[in-house]
Design a protein around this motif. Structure first.
Motif, short mmCIF file in Angstrom:
data_model
loop_
_atom_site.label_atom_id
_atom_site.label_comp_id
_atom_site.label_asym_id
_atom_site.label_seq_id
_atom_site.Cartn_x
_atom_site.Cartn_y
_atom_site.Cartn_z
N LEU A 216 0.82 -1.21 0.00
CA LEU A 216 0.00 0.00 0.00
C LEU A 216 0.86 1.26 0.00
O LEU A 216 0.55 2.24 -0.69
CB LEU A 216 -0.92 -0.01 1.22
CG LEU A 216 -1.92 1.14 1.35
CD1 LEU A 216 -2.81 1.21 0.12
CD2 LEU A 216 -2.77 0.98 2.61
N THR B 60 -9.71 1.32 -0.54
CA THR B 60 -10.28 2.59 -0.08
C THR B 60 -9.19 3.65 0.09
O THR B 60 -9.38 4.82 -0.29
CB THR B 60 -11.02 2.39 1.26
OG1 THR B 60 -12.05 1.42 1.08
CG2 THR B 60 -11.63 3.70 1.74
N ILE B 61 -8.05 3.27 0.65
CA ILE B 61 -6.94 4.21 0.81
C ILE B 61 -6.48 4.72 -0.56
O ILE B 61 -6.22 5.92 -0.74
CB ILE B 61 -5.76 3.54 1.55
CG1 ILE B 61 -6.17 3.18 2.98
CG2 ILE B 61 -4.55 4.46 1.57
CD1 ILE B 61 -6.53 4.36 3.85
N ILE C 2 -9.02 7.20 -1.89
CA ILE C 2 -8.94 8.49 -1.18
C ILE C 2 -7.75 9.32 -1.66
O ILE C 2 -7.88 10.52 -1.93
CB ILE C 2 -8.84 8.25 0.34
CG1 ILE C 2 -10.17 7.67 0.87
CG2 ILE C 2 -8.50 9.55 1.08
CD1 ILE C 2 -10.11 7.26 2.32
N ILE C 3 -6.60 8.67 -1.80
CA ILE C 3 -5.40 9.39 -2.25
C ILE C 3 -5.60 9.93 -3.67
O ILE C 3 -5.28 11.09 -3.97
CB ILE C 3 -4.17 8.46 -2.20
CG1 ILE C 3 -3.83 8.13 -0.75
CG2 ILE C 3 -2.97 9.11 -2.89
CD1 ILE C 3 -2.70 7.12 -0.60
N SER D 206 0.89 3.93 -2.99
CA SER D 206 0.61 5.32 -2.64
C SER D 206 1.73 6.23 -3.12
O SER D 206 1.48 7.35 -3.61
CB SER D 206 0.45 5.46 -1.12
OG SER D 206 -0.62 4.65 -0.66
#
Length: 256
Positions: free
Chosen positions: A68, A146-147, A150-151, A72
């Motif tokens: 993750l 979801t992360i 959002i990013i 990211s």
């Protein structure tokens, strides 16, 4: 030859006689132990869920967190590329099969380590245990997705629906392929084949996202249709897996 040797060994093995008094003593000691530690015959779903979380390998959490962070990082630096939109879409789509791939060894470890027979005879049947593990792993995957959403939504002016579709469609398709492989291939080779398939899927999606305008210019309606189809296929594969338990097959394809 090996089977014959085993049969001869079993034929020569004599079971010692056990007196009734020893059996009664064993039963009495077992009852006393049950009363002492307060074993409950019924457990709430929450207790079962927490109990299964303890059996999830810590390496899964570490690898998923590391993955993750890497994804990211790629999403954040996509702003410095020449084609920001294409770079973001490629990152999201490529990461989806890999996210789904990380949990495959954890899902298949009962069979790869040949302990599924013991688990099948425990208090909770193997079908329920696998269902709970799928729920835990699915929640972990959804958290990672979801992360990413959002990013992406916070740093880029992209449609939220499109972002979700670019992630979930490859994720559903990859998960369906992994479950099909686990259901049809025997032993540790199933995990290896899943790993190989996941790498090729990630590369294939990446090439399409970077070099094919069709991937990024396809209408939202078509992506929604693909999402519905991929979700249906994934649900079908999950039902097939549980059906194999109900029919008593107990996934013998993974015994060897």
């Amino acid at each position: 030859m090996k089977d014959k040797r085993i049969k001869n060994t079993l034929r020569n093995y004599a079971i010692p006689e056990i007196s009734d008094s020893l059996i009664d003593d064993t039963v009495r000691l077992a009852k006393g132990e049950f009363e002492r530690i307060g074993i409950k015959y019924k457990m709430s779903f929450r207790e079962i869920l927490v109990g299964q979380i303890k059996y999830i390998s810590p390496y899964l959490w570490v690898i998923q967190a590391t993955l993750l962070l890497i994804v990211s990082g790629f999403l954040l630096i996509s702003n410095s590329t020449q084609n920001v939109y294409q770079s973001v879409i490629a990152t999201l789509s490529v990461s989806s099969p890999i996210i789904a791939l990380v949990v495959i060894p954890e899902l298949a470890k009962s069979f790869n380590h040949h302990v599924w027979e013991m688990e099948a005879t425990c208090k909770f049947n193997l079908q329920k245990l696998i269902a709970i593990r799928l729920m835990i792993i699915g929640t972990l995957d959804l958290f990672a997705i979801t992360i990413m959403v959002i990013i992406t939504s916070a740093f880029y002016e992209l449609s939220l629906i499109n972002v979700i579709l670019y992630i979930l469609v490859p994720f559903n398709l990859a998960s369906s392929i992994y479950l099909t492989i686990l259901r049809r291939i025997r032993g540790n080779s199933a995990t290896i084949i899943c790993l190989t398939a996941g790498i090729f899927m990630a590369l294939g999606v990446g090439i399409l996202a970077v070099y094919s305008e069709l991937f990024t210019l396809t209408s939202t309606f078509i992506w929604i249709t693909l999402f519905i189809i991929s979700t249906a296929v994934l649900a079908y594969e999950i039902m097939n897996m549980f059906k194999s338990f109900q029919e008593g097959e107990k996934l013998e394809w993974n015994l060897r």
